[in-house]
Design a protein around this motif. Sequence first.
Motif, PDB file in Angstrom:
ATOM      1  N   GLN A 210      12.946  -9.505   3.341  1.00  0.00           N
ATOM      2  CA  GLN A 210      11.578  -9.313   3.744  1.00  0.00           C
ATOM      3  C   GLN A 210      10.949  -8.082   2.555  1.00  0.00           C
ATOM      4  O   GLN A 210      11.670  -7.541   2.008  1.00  0.00           O
ATOM      5  CB  GLN A 210      11.104  -9.004   5.153  1.00  0.00           C
ATOM      6  CG  GLN A 210      11.707  -9.797   6.024  1.00  0.00           C
ATOM      7  CD  GLN A 210      11.493  -9.524   7.413  1.00  0.00           C
ATOM      8  OE1 GLN A 210      10.609  -8.996   7.849  1.00  0.00           O
ATOM      9  NE2 GLN A 210      12.644  -9.873   8.202  1.00  0.00           N
ATOM     10  N   ALA A 211       9.740  -8.011   2.658  1.00  0.00           N
ATOM     11  CA  ALA A 211       9.040  -6.869   1.909  1.00  0.00           C
ATOM     12  C   ALA A 211       9.694  -5.545   2.343  1.00  0.00           C
ATOM     13  O   ALA A 211       9.868  -5.312   3.833  1.00  0.00           O
ATOM     14  CB  ALA A 211       7.671  -6.778   1.797  1.00  0.00           C
ATOM     15  N   ALA A 212       9.706  -4.453   1.481  1.00  0.00           N
ATOM     16  CA  ALA A 212      10.185  -3.292   2.052  1.00  0.00           C
ATOM     17  C   ALA A 212       9.175  -2.611   2.863  1.00  0.00           C
ATOM     18  O   ALA A 212       7.892  -2.851   2.698  1.00  0.00           O
ATOM     19  CB  ALA A 212      10.512  -2.337   0.776  1.00  0.00           C
ATOM     20  N   PRO A 213       9.553  -2.004   4.180  1.00  0.00           N
ATOM     21  CA  PRO A 213       8.517  -1.380   4.946  1.00  0.00           C
ATOM     22  C   PRO A 213       7.744  -0.269   4.068  1.00  0.00           C
ATOM     23  O   PRO A 213       8.449   0.112   3.151  1.00  0.00           O
ATOM     24  CB  PRO A 213       9.258  -0.600   6.127  1.00  0.00           C
ATOM     25  CG  PRO A 213      10.704  -1.376   5.934  1.00  0.00           C
ATOM     26  CD  PRO A 213      10.821  -1.575   4.419  1.00  0.00           C
ATOM     27  N   GLU A 214       6.617   0.073   4.600  1.00  0.00           N
ATOM     28  CA  GLU A 214       5.552   1.130   3.653  1.00  0.00           C
ATOM     29  C   GLU A 214       6.368   2.426   3.648  1.00  0.00           C
ATOM     30  O   GLU A 214       6.403   3.123   2.708  1.00  0.00           O
ATOM     31  CB  GLU A 214       4.371   1.390   4.597  1.00  0.00           C
ATOM     32  CG  GLU A 214       3.441   2.121   4.022  1.00  0.00           C
ATOM     33  CD  GLU A 214       2.084   2.416   4.745  1.00  0.00           C
ATOM     34  OE1 GLU A 214       1.492   3.445   4.219  1.00  0.00           O
ATOM     35  OE2 GLU A 214       2.001   1.346   5.614  1.00  0.00           O
ATOM     36  N   ASN A 215       7.391   2.644   4.677  1.00  0.00           N
ATOM     37  CA  ASN A 215       7.981   4.085   4.801  1.00  0.00           C
ATOM     38  C   ASN A 215       9.378   3.743   4.652  1.00  0.00           C
ATOM     39  O   ASN A 215      10.254   4.380   5.484  1.00  0.00           O
ATOM     40  CB  ASN A 215       7.497   4.959   6.029  1.00  0.00           C
ATOM     41  CG  ASN A 215       8.366   6.233   5.922  1.00  0.00           C
ATOM     42  OD1 ASN A 215       8.215   6.784   5.033  1.00  0.00           O
ATOM     43  ND2 ASN A 215       8.555   6.836   7.060  1.00  0.00           N
ATOM     44  N   ALA A 216       9.895   3.046   3.701  1.00  0.00           N
ATOM     45  CA  ALA A 216      11.297   2.442   3.706  1.00  0.00           C
ATOM     46  C   ALA A 216      12.349   3.693   3.219  1.00  0.00           C
ATOM     47  O   ALA A 216      11.763   4.594   2.437  1.00  0.00           O
ATOM     48  CB  ALA A 216      11.351   1.458   2.554  1.00  0.00           C
ATOM     49  N   PRO A 217      13.226   3.546   3.947  1.00  0.00           N
ATOM     50  CA  PRO A 217      14.238   4.645   3.775  1.00  0.00           C
ATOM     51  C   PRO A 217      14.775   4.475   2.308  1.00  0.00           C
ATOM     52  O   PRO A 217      14.942   3.365   2.046  1.00  0.00           O
ATOM     53  CB  PRO A 217      15.376   4.572   5.059  1.00  0.00           C
ATOM     54  CG  PRO A 217      15.084   3.258   5.499  1.00  0.00           C
ATOM     55  CD  PRO A 217      13.783   3.021   5.087  1.00  0.00           C
ATOM     56  N   THR A 244      10.432  -3.464  -6.239  1.00  0.00           N
ATOM     57  CA  THR A 244       9.172  -3.917  -6.114  1.00  0.00           C
ATOM     58  C   THR A 244       7.896  -2.784  -5.433  1.00  0.00           C
ATOM     59  O   THR A 244       6.924  -2.592  -6.017  1.00  0.00           O
ATOM     60  CB  THR A 244       9.069  -4.997  -5.568  1.00  0.00           C
ATOM     61  OG1 THR A 244       9.777  -6.225  -6.474  1.00  0.00           O
ATOM     62  CG2 THR A 244       7.357  -5.687  -5.609  1.00  0.00           C
ATOM     63  N   ALA A 245       8.573  -2.361  -4.466  1.00  0.00           N
ATOM     64  CA  ALA A 245       7.702  -1.460  -3.566  1.00  0.00           C
ATOM     65  C   ALA A 245       7.942  -0.093  -4.163  1.00  0.00           C
ATOM     66  O   ALA A 245       7.119   0.552  -3.633  1.00  0.00           O
ATOM     67  CB  ALA A 245       8.231  -1.668  -2.094  1.00  0.00           C
ATOM     68  N   GLN A 246       8.631   0.172  -4.976  1.00  0.00           N
ATOM     69  CA  GLN A 246       8.755   1.462  -5.609  1.00  0.00           C
ATOM     70  C   GLN A 246       9.617   2.395  -4.645  1.00  0.00           C
ATOM     71  O   GLN A 246       8.939   3.739  -4.461  1.00  0.00           O
ATOM     72  CB  GLN A 246       7.380   1.946  -6.156  1.00  0.00           C
ATOM     73  CG  GLN A 246       6.767   1.195  -7.351  1.00  0.00           C
ATOM     74  CD  GLN A 246       5.736   1.804  -7.933  1.00  0.00           C
ATOM     75  OE1 GLN A 246       4.748   2.374  -7.094  1.00  0.00           O
ATOM     76  NE2 GLN A 246       5.455   1.706  -9.106  1.00  0.00           N
TER      77      GLN A 246
END
Length: 291
Positions: A210-217, A244-246
């Motif tokens: 899935q897409a990385a969470p906004e506050n991804a560790p 992709t989510a930097q």
Amino acid sequence: MKTILSLITISLMASSTCAQNVIPIPHKTDKNITWSSDEKEYFSDIWQNKVVTNVSEPTMELFQPENPNGTSVIIAPGGGLYALSIESEGTAVAKWLNDKGITAFVLKYRLVPTGEDGVQEITVEGNTNPKRIGERVAPVLPLSIADGLSAISYVRSNASALKLNPNKIGFMGFSAGGAVTMGVTYNYSKANRPDFIVPIYPWTTVLPVQAAPENAPPMLVICASDDPLGLASGSLELYASWLTAQKSAGLHMYSKGGHGFGMKEQGLPSDDWIQRFYDWALAEDIVSSSE
């Protein structure tokens, strides 16, 4: 007589210490899933490793280093949710981490209810009816993920007593445990967010990327290109989702290693994956070089 009494006392003390190291994990039951067999630990001739099956009550075993540096890792062994490869992907990992000052918790998350030999069951079904594995795993995986989240909450709420940094709690999972790792990462709240994650040959076919969470560790993915379950492509997709989510991400993709290498020695570069994890942890300031 004194010698016998002394031996009995030592044995009771050892048993008490062991019991204190096993931590029950708070969890909600599911009335739609029942276990007719008790939890069982045995040596699997098929996997050539010590395994645990029929986990219905989640627990963690605590492994504490002599000089804890404050960093901790919750370890989720793999086994297709039919079993846990408890030694190669659990206790052996914990002991290695202890040598580096890292406190470790080996998580026994809930598994698919099986008969006498869960490893044999998944092996037979994998050869004759792979679809059946997915059907049996589907209702249990959410419980396994909930156990992972509950484990993080426990460690964080007890960090002071365990001499741990509440902001350096990681989650490392192998294969099915990798799916649990990502399920935890996609569903955390502030209280149970892992501070870093290490999915190792994660089972991305049972829990799609899935897409990385906004506050991804920060994340380190480890896999082998020749994984016979085809998990290399999913590992690459997972790594790419963080890029992709930097978000901070690392990847070690070994050309050889197969699946389930854990702490087994195969005479390959993949044998040193855990040292590469430690190198990454140093670079990410998860542990300090002075420790």
